[in-house]
Design an enzyme around this catalytic site. Structure first.
Site, PDB file in Angstrom:
ATOM      1  N   ARG A  76       0.944  -0.912  -0.341  1.00  0.00           N
ATOM      2  CA  ARG A  76       0.194   0.407  -0.236  1.00  0.00           C
ATOM      3  C   ARG A  76       0.830   1.480  -0.185  1.00  0.00           C
ATOM      4  NH1 ARG A  76      -4.612  -2.159   1.276  1.00  0.00           N
ATOM      5  NH2 ARG A  76      -4.763  -4.257   2.277  1.00  0.00           N
ATOM      6  N   ASP A 107     -10.576  -2.466  -5.404  1.00  0.00           N
ATOM      7  CA  ASP A 107     -10.722  -0.786  -5.905  1.00  0.00           C
ATOM      8  C   ASP A 107     -10.050   0.400  -5.904  1.00  0.00           C
ATOM      9  OD1 ASP A 107     -11.022  -1.570  -2.722  1.00  0.00           O
ATOM     10  OD2 ASP A 107     -13.108  -0.541  -2.289  1.00  0.00           O
ATOM     11  N   SER A 152      -9.089 -10.465  -5.472  1.00  0.00           N
ATOM     12  CA  SER A 152      -9.528  -9.489  -3.798  1.00  0.00           C
ATOM     13  C   SER A 152      -9.983 -10.977  -3.191  1.00  0.00           C
ATOM     14  CB  SER A 152     -10.191  -8.376  -3.621  1.00  0.00           C
ATOM     15  OG  SER A 152     -10.826  -8.085  -2.198  1.00  0.00           O
ATOM     16  N   ASP A 154     -11.877 -11.435  -0.854  1.00  0.00           N
ATOM     17  CA  ASP A 154     -13.520 -10.527  -0.829  1.00  0.00           C
ATOM     18  C   ASP A 154     -14.688 -10.552  -1.625  1.00  0.00           C
ATOM     19  OD1 ASP A 154     -12.095 -10.272   1.992  1.00  0.00           O
ATOM     20  OD2 ASP A 154     -11.605  -8.061   1.444  1.00  0.00           O
ATOM     21  N   ARG A 557      12.728 -34.680 -16.759  1.00  0.00           N
ATOM     22  CA  ARG A 557      11.460 -35.757 -16.524  1.00  0.00           C
ATOM     23  C   ARG A 557      10.918 -34.714 -17.267  1.00  0.00           C
ATOM     24  NH1 ARG A 557      11.449 -39.546 -11.937  1.00  0.00           N
ATOM     25  NH2 ARG A 557      13.029 -40.110 -12.784  1.00  0.00           N
TER      26      ARG A 557
END
Ligand code: ATP
Ligand code: MG
Length: 740
Positions: A76, A107, A152, A154, A557
């Site tokens: 932030r 947002d 996010s 949320d 591999r």
């Protein structure tokens, strides 16, 4: 024309799946001939510049799909909130020749991006005036183009259906609550589980639905009475009386009462301890919800959105409004950025203003439906039937191969049906048990704990009844007075119901409403984009492949992983996209010698260039002759001493396991609608026969008479398969090299 230069950054809180998006942005840009930079530490990296802005190549985003968080760091940044900070950011971008930005964040980050974009021309002229950049440099970058992706956990962003990270967070939460439930049940305890989500009840609501919790508190819908504590206590007590050994209360971190006062976990704990007279424990889930491996869905979502962001950015014109790229009704969609941000803020404002009706109205229809469904399934006992009400006898069964989520669907059907006053019957062991008359009445508590349970408690079988079996089934219907039937199952279930429909002239007993609910890991059923169980199987495959990939460290591999799916390549393609497989073979396209030859060449070149691992995913029925053993032998022989080859046939672990949150949520939703359909048919006195499906965000009931028309019978799959169009993106992301 000069090469386009774009940059990507992640900002705000981190979320699982951000790495998939960063990888897709980088690789799409390179594949489209652009140069691409990663900005570390979000906007702070943009402000500070220097080593925080780094040119990326194909391999700099290798091996990150399975990692949680974001490898380029997030932060932030207070400096970016200032004009001076943004001026420095503009200077850093211009000095690197970058004028296109993909911002992955919430947002706040997207608001910041929009402000930055609008200020850009002024910032540039200030920089020229101050002599920090030349007039020529300023003139070369008149505009900044921006595309936003929402990362996010949320799922709190208005517009797209899902944010990157929300599905993984739901995985973490349901795993935790499943674990807590088992210990709570052992000790007859009550647990309060606090989950994240800020102003959004998404994680709390859907995890409650997915785990069969007893009570949930979310910000959008506070309890509508003052004495809600008493109501809650009464409900939990009634649950104990009905036989529940545990109680789980889910508390969203943003939950409050109707006066806007936050509800703390200790408040709830105190109330419950006082009135239940037992120990009540609090678990605050915290940052584990953000951490850990991204789910298959988030990896695929991040990949598709990252791809689309770059395509949009490279095709954008300066006058275009900035967009958020997200998913709506299972389609990648562009949304106007600022409108979404404003709507997102409107929800928070409505909650702050205690206008909960408005907050709820701003949520999606499925959110509201989920909330209403939850209110019913958490009841300790059903509402008593209304006096004089016609009570229908509705039977529920599983059929076909087992699919995770079958129990979840059966539970929801039984509870929602009983709550409306009807009598629910359980048929055991599929059509086999149906023919043998294995029918019994279900009660409310008989489905307790089924929400999270894999397999099939009712039992299932793969037989498709014919001849004498049909006769026996007709008898079962008559003796048990079955008036409607819900069949939860896959291909064999659909065929069986179809054959009941076509034999109606011979067996009048089949003339009752019947509906099929798609449950099959193969995702090969008509009329629906998803069948229950496929998401769980996909996650099981991805988990297994992650481990297989890790085992190959320091070896050269190539793994050939065989996955299920019958004649549908869904699991193969989607798991290939989620694990970064270099090559996916699906039955829809088959396997040719030429394909395998090309693979050998790419593998050889890749390993020569220092790669340590190759991953090929093939669907079990991709080609009967060029099977997994053949493919391995061929690669082994042709790879000589450059690399060796190992097969991994994943087998039945794909059918097992507890259902994923997505499968539980869809199972509950579809069961509710199927029950509604059957009750409606019974009420009207009609006897339609249908299968339900989810297409383009819409729920449809298709007439069973259309079954044959909608399928390709020889290969047992629908004529149309929406996911095939993703093939191009999947193979572009994982190529071993890019043509330059
Ligand atoms: P989440 O809330 O999901 O964690 P977010 O992106 O909303 O993610 P914020 O902390 O709100 O997280 O914003 C991240 C960063 O975006 C801020 O630290 C800041 O640098 C920048 N930002 C946010 N709002 C603005 C704004 N109005 N103007 C300029 N920059 C902003
Ligand atoms: Mg935010």
């Amino acid at each position: 024309m000069a090469t386009k230069r774009i940059a990507v950054l992640t900002s705000g809180g981190d979320a699982q799946g951000m790495n998939a998006a960063v990888r897709a942005v980088v690789r799409t840009a390179l594949a489209k001939g652009a140069e691409v930079y990663a900005i570390s530490e979000g906007y702070q990296g943009l402000v500070d510049g220097g080593g925080l802005i780094q040119k990326m190549d194909w391999d700099s985003v290798g091996g990150i799909l399975h990692r949680g968080g974001t490898i380029i760091g997030t932060a932030r940044s207070d400096e970016f909130r200032t004009r001076e900070g943004r001026r420095r950011a503009a200077r850093n971008l211009i000095q690197q020749g970058i004028d296109g930005l993909v911002v992955i964040g919430g947002d706040g980050s997207l608001t910041g991006a929009d402000i930055f974009r609008r200020e850009w021309p002024e910032l540039v002229s200030e920089l020229v005036k101050a002599g920090e950049i030349t007039a020529k440099a300023g003139g070369a970058y008149p505009n900044l183009l921006i595309v936003g992706l929402v990362g996010s956990i949320d799922n709190d962003f208005s517009g797209p259906d899902m944010t990157i990270g929300a599905d993984s967070a739901l995985h973490r939460i349901t795993e935790a609550i499943d674990a807590i439930t088992s210990t709570a049940a052992s000790h007859q305890r009550t647990f309060i589980v606090k989950v994240m989500g800020r102003n959004c009840g998404y994680l709390a609501l859907y995890s409650a639905l997915a785990t069969g919790a007893d009570w949930v508190l979310i910000p959008e819908a506070p309890p509508d009475v003052d004495n809600w504590q008493e109501v809650m206590v009464e409900r939990l007590k009634a649950g104990t009386k009905a036989g529940r050994r545990d109680h789980i209360v889910i508390l969203a971190e943003g939950a409050r009462d109707r006066y806007g006062k936050y509800i703390g976990s200790t408040d709830v704990q105190r109330v419950l301890e006082q009135h239940l007279g037992e120990e009540v424990r609090v678990t605050v889930l915290g940052h584990v919800q953000r951490g850990g491996r991204p789910s298959a869905y988030d990896r695929i979502l991040g990949t598709l959105l990252g791809y689309e962001a770059v395509v949009t950015l490279l095709g954008a014109k300066p006058e275009d409004e900035p967009v958020v790229v997200g998913t709506k009704a299972n389609h990648i969609t562009h949304f106007p950025l600022m409108e979404c941000v404003e709507k997102t803020h409107a929800v928070a404002e409505a909650i702050a203003a205690k206008d909960y009706e408005k907050a709820m109205s701003l949520r999606s229809t499925s959110f509201k439906d989920a909330f209403n469904t939850l209110k019913t399934v958490v009841r300790a006992l059903p509402h008593a039937p209304a006096p004089g009400q016609k009570r229908f006898r509705i039977a529920v069964m599983n059929a076909g191969a087992p699919a995770p989520g079958m129990n979840t669907a059966a539970r929801a059907a039984v509870r929602l049906g009983m709550d409306q006053g009807h009598i629910l019957l359980g048929i055991e062991n599929g059509f086999d048990g149906f023919a043998k008359g294995e029918v019994s009445e279900m009660d409310w508590m008989s489905v307790s704990g089924w929400a999270s349970l894999g397999g099939s408690v009712l039992g299932t079988s793969r037989i498709v009844p014919q001849g004498a079996d049909l006769y026996a089934i007709a008898r079962t219907i008559e003796t048990n007075k079955i008036e409607a039937l819900l069949v939860i199952g896959g291909w064999d279930a659909y065929e069986a119901v179809h054959s009941m429909l076509t034999s109606r002239p011979n067996f009048p007993a089949f003339d009752i409403p019947i509906v099929c609910l798609p449950a099959s890991i193969n995702n090969n059923l008509p009329g629906t984009e998803f069948s229950i169980g496929a998401d769980t199987a996909l996650n099981s495959i991805v988990e297994a492949v992650d481990k297989i990939k890790q085992s190959a460290v320091a070896t050269r591999r190539c793994f050939v992983v065989e996955v299920m799916g019958h004649w549908s390549g869904y699991l193969a393609l989607m798991s290939g996209m989620a694990t970064g497989a270099e090559r996916v073979y699906i039955p829809e396209e088959g396997v040719t010698l030429k394909d395998m030859q090309a693979d050998v060449e790419t593998l050889n070149r890749g390993f020569d260039a220092g790669r340590r691992l190759g991953l090929i995913i093939r669907a079990e029925y991709a080609n009967a002759i060029y099977n997994t053993a053949f493919m391995c032998a061929l690669f082994e022989e042709e790879g000589r001493d450059v690399f060796d080859v190992r097969p991994a046939i994943l087998g039945h672990l794909q059918q097992g396991g507890d259902p994923s949150p997505f499968d539980r949520i869809q199972a509950t939703r579809l069961a509710r609608l199927c029950l509604g359909y059957l009750i409606d048919e019974c009420t009207k006195g009609s006897s339609n026969c249908a299968f339900i499906g989810l297409q383009k965000g819409q729920i449809n009931f298709h007439d069973m008479r259309d079954f044959e028309r909608m399928i390709d019978d020889k290969v047992e799959r629908p004529r149309e398969q929406w996911w095939l169009e993703l093939k191009g993106i999947a193979s572009m992301m994982a190529k071993l090299e890019v043509e330059s």
